[in-house]
Design an enzyme around this catalytic site. Structure first.
Site, mmCIF file in Angstrom:
data_model
loop_
_atom_site.group_PDB
_atom_site.id
_atom_site.type_symbol
_atom_site.label_atom_id
_atom_site.label_comp_id
_atom_site.label_asym_id
_atom_site.label_seq_id
_atom_site.Cartn_x
_atom_site.Cartn_y
_atom_site.Cartn_z
ATOM 1 N N TYR A 178 -10.140 -6.068 12.702
ATOM 2 C CA TYR A 178 -9.410 -5.643 11.513
ATOM 3 C C TYR A 178 -9.320 -6.791 10.517
ATOM 4 C CZ TYR A 178 -5.857 -4.037 8.300
ATOM 5 O OH TYR A 178 -5.199 -3.676 7.157
ATOM 6 N N ASN B 94 -2.549 -2.064 13.184
ATOM 7 C CA ASN B 94 -4.008 -1.890 13.145
ATOM 8 C C ASN B 94 -4.455 -0.609 13.856
ATOM 9 O OD1 ASN B 94 -3.832 -4.324 11.907
ATOM 10 N ND2 ASN B 94 -4.877 -5.509 13.503
ATOM 11 N N GLN C 266 -7.563 -2.199 4.039
ATOM 12 C CA GLN C 266 -6.538 -1.416 3.339
ATOM 13 C C GLN C 266 -7.122 -0.742 2.085
ATOM 14 O OE1 GLN C 266 -2.440 -2.893 3.116
ATOM 15 N NE2 GLN C 266 -2.651 -2.904 0.890
ATOM 16 N N SER D 220 -12.519 24.159 -29.105
ATOM 17 C CA SER D 220 -12.647 22.894 -29.828
ATOM 18 C C SER D 220 -11.519 22.799 -30.830
ATOM 19 C CB SER D 220 -13.993 22.853 -30.543
ATOM 20 O OG SER D 220 -13.949 21.938 -31.614
ATOM 21 N N THR E 295 -38.962 25.631 -12.792
ATOM 22 C CA THR E 295 -39.277 24.311 -12.239
ATOM 23 C C THR E 295 -39.526 23.444 -13.465
ATOM 24 O OG1 THR E 295 -41.643 24.708 -12.136
ATOM 25 C CG2 THR E 295 -40.376 25.295 -10.171
ATOM 26 N N HIS E 296 -39.131 22.184 -13.400
ATOM 27 C CA HIS E 296 -39.225 21.284 -14.565
ATOM 28 C C HIS E 296 -38.449 21.850 -15.758
ATOM 29 C CE1 HIS E 296 -42.660 19.372 -12.415
ATOM 30 N NE2 HIS E 296 -42.892 20.625 -12.060
ATOM 31 N N GLU F 34 -18.517 20.709 -16.701
ATOM 32 C CA GLU F 34 -18.782 19.340 -17.182
ATOM 33 C C GLU F 34 -17.942 18.317 -16.421
ATOM 34 O OE1 GLU F 34 -19.272 19.263 -21.746
ATOM 35 O OE2 GLU F 34 -18.140 21.062 -21.266
ATOM 36 N N LYS G 124 -16.288 27.470 -30.844
ATOM 37 C CA LYS G 124 -16.696 26.889 -29.567
ATOM 38 C C LYS G 124 -15.948 27.465 -28.362
ATOM 39 C CE LYS G 124 -19.191 23.866 -28.877
ATOM 40 N NZ LYS G 124 -19.058 22.435 -29.136
ATOM 41 N N LYS H 198 -8.238 3.345 1.681
ATOM 42 C CA LYS H 198 -7.456 4.564 1.476
ATOM 43 C C LYS H 198 -7.674 5.237 0.119
ATOM 44 C CE LYS H 198 -4.675 2.630 3.956
ATOM 45 N NZ LYS H 198 -5.446 1.828 4.952
ATOM 46 N N ASN I 275 -16.158 26.073 -24.507
ATOM 47 C CA ASN I 275 -16.855 25.015 -23.760
ATOM 48 C C ASN I 275 -16.676 25.142 -22.240
ATOM 49 O OD1 ASN I 275 -17.715 23.803 -26.171
ATOM 50 N ND2 ASN I 275 -15.786 22.675 -26.362
ATOM 51 N N SER J 80 0.836 -1.202 0.000
ATOM 52 C CA SER J 80 0.000 0.000 0.000
ATOM 53 C C SER J 80 0.873 1.255 0.000
ATOM 54 C CB SER J 80 -0.926 0.008 1.222
ATOM 55 O OG SER J 80 -0.182 -0.121 2.416
HETATM 56 N N1 ARG Z 1 -1.477 -1.185 5.313
HETATM 57 C C1 ARG Z 1 -2.439 -1.647 6.247
HETATM 58 C C2 ARG Z 1 -3.789 -0.997 6.004
HETATM 59 O O1 ARG Z 1 -3.807 -0.013 5.359
HETATM 60 C C3 ARG Z 1 -2.008 -1.325 7.632
HETATM 61 C C4 ARG Z 1 -2.530 -2.275 8.645
HETATM 62 C C5 ARG Z 1 -1.981 -3.615 8.378
HETATM 63 N N2 ARG Z 1 -2.279 -4.545 9.399
HETATM 64 C C6 ARG Z 1 -2.068 -5.853 9.231
HETATM 65 N N3 ARG Z 1 -2.370 -6.615 10.214
HETATM 66 N N4 ARG Z 1 -1.582 -6.355 8.128
HETATM 67 O O2 ARG Z 1 -4.822 -1.462 6.422
#
Ligand code: ARG
Length: 457
Positions: free
Chosen positions: A314, A107, A319, A274, A152-153, A287, A280, A322, A282, A20
């Site tokens: 956990y 964790n 993971q 464009s 409206t509409h 958008e 154009k 994120k 835009n 990660s």
């Molecule tokens: N990279 C992990 C996450 O984002 C961190 C926690 C990992 N914990 C584990 N027991 N492997 O969740």
């Protein structure tokens, strides 16, 4: 980190599947701050000497400076930000670094990092929400005289001040800021000290760590603390709704900037041309914002779906939280900022607005109210005006060109003062109820927001 139990190295395929660091490196500041606070608790518990604690703090600060300068080498085989920093610290300072992970797990560490990160982002998000509110209020104030048809509409309904329309978005954004503030309040709790799931036999002063990191409270259940991502869901939900608001504003801007409406001209700096059609101009900002709303809604659903089947506590699935979190925060912040900049350069075309609002049918309701004020029940008045509108359509003439005699065949209550209903100024001035767009009300709302936004509410 777990080599004691294993005799085979991790397969390369697994390393690249499970890493990660490619995205959680962004949490380096929070990870370092968390470790520094943790070292204070280890010192207090007598598990570190002053010298060890100083070596940890200085080592972490040096690593932080290198990450900031872009010279730090992150390693994929060290999986995530926590192990990258800790292992480099230990390489540099030896045993003191190896003591840092006492009574801590990745964790509770990631739960902490994410909360710290989102706490800052809530403040950054709210600052740009206020910037956009300011841009909307200023655009309204610069064009305080302009009246447009309200729809409206997507059918012309009744006249409103252009500023009144913009202020509707200021209200929406204010609720968005409230939701962000609310999410911030609930996430502002320290999870560190929960360990992997059941705390630790080594008892640290969690309240000391909370104070170091500016948390007013500590979590009360270690299992909940390591598995809870409610705070991330709450913020993604707030951001999804905020993105929906921006998407609706986008749609209005796109309509206003079209030749069919022509109410607003966007500056060259915030429009694109464009490659084929030379004429154009835009409204790509609007958008793209409308389009990105799909991503922001998707991120909320992705996170909810990831969490949905997880047994306590956990699980590595988490993971996956994120990327959607980072993406929604980045996307919404960027959309708010560019919208604020684009609107501060937008010009309102008073003539096009005046031409559109000159449609007398916009005042058909006012004519019904005229009858009501003379004792006709509203339902009957509505029908009478409906007939008048149909008659004018039949004759292909504007409603005010029907004669008094025409009107009187529909209702004897009409007198020649009925034509005063078609005066736009009088019509606007009459809309005096709280929340309605009389000139006084709109001016008061603009002033209220100008002063509130000065203090950065
Ligand atoms: N990279 C992990 C996450 O984002 C961190 C926690 C990992 N914990 C584990 N027991 N492997 O969740």
């Amino acid at each position: 980190m777990w080599k004691g139990r294993f005799s085979q190295p991790t397969a390369e395929l697994l390393q690249s599947y499970s890493e990660s660091i490619s995205f959680d490196w962004r949490l380096w500041r929070q990870d370092i701050a968390g470790s520094i606070a943790h070292s204070a608790a280890l010192l207090k518990a007598g598990l570190l000497t002053e010298a060890e604690r100083d070596a940890i703090v200085q080592g972490l600060q040096a690593i932080g400076a290198e990450i900031e300068a872009g010279t730090f080498q992150f390693k994929l085989e060290l999986e995530d930000i926590h192990m990258n920093i800790e292992s480099e610290l230990t390489r540099r300072i030896g045993d003191a670094g190896a003591k840092l992970h006492t009574a801590r797990s990745r964790n509770d560490q990631i739960a902490l990092d994410l909360r710290l990160y989102l706490r800052e982002e809530c403040d950054a998000l709210n600052a740009v929400v206020r910037d956009l509110q300011r841009a909307l209020v200023e655009l309204g104030a610069r064009n305080a005289e302009v009246v447009i048809p309200g729809y409206t509409h997507l059918q012309r309904a009744q006249p409103v001040f252009f500023a009144h329309h913009l202020l509707a978005y200021v209200e929406m954004l204010d609720r968005d800021a409230g939701r962000i503030t609310d999410a911030r309040r609930r996430l502002n709790v320290l999870p560190l000290g929960s360990g992997a799931i059941a705390g630790s036999t080594i008892v640290l002063d969690r309240e000391l760590v909370a104070r170091e990191l500016g948390f007013p409270a500590v979590t009360q259940n270690s299992m909940d603390a390591v598995s809870d991502r409610d705070f991330a869901v709450e913020l993604l939900a707030a951001l999804a709704l905020l993105a929906v608001h921006l998407s609706r504003l986008s749609e209005d801007v796109i309509l206003w900037a079209s030749s069919e409406f022509g109410f607003v001209t966007l500056s060259d700096a915030f429009t694109t041309g464009s490659s084929l059609m030379p004429q154009k101009k835009n409204p790509d900002v609007a958008e793209l914002t409308r389009g990105k709303t799909g991503r922001v809604i998707g991120n909320l659903l992705a996170l909810l779906t990831t969490l949905k089947g997880l047994p306590m506590t956990y699980n590595r699935d988490m993971q996956e939280d994120k990327e959607p979190v980072f993406d929604s925060v980045d996307t919404v912040k960027a959309a708010l900022a560019i919208f604020a900049a684009m609107l501060s350069e937008a010009r309102v075309n008073a003539q096009a607005c005046a031409a559109a609002v000159a449609d007398p049918l916009l005042l058909a309701t006012d004519l019904a109210d005229y009858l009501v004020n003379r004792g006709v029940p509203f339902r009957q008045a509505h029908e009478v005006i409906g007939r008048a509108v149909a008659l004018a359509a039949e004759r292909s003439c504007p409603l005010p060109q029907l004669t008094l005699a025409d009107f009187q065949t529909l209702s004897p209550v009409f007198a020649d003062d009925l034509y005063e209903c078609f005066d736009l100024r009088t019509a606007m001035a009459a809309r005096r109820a709280i929340g309605a767009p009389s000139p006084e009300n709109v001016a008061a709302q603009l002033a209220r927001w100008q002063s509130a936004l000065k203090q950065n509410v």
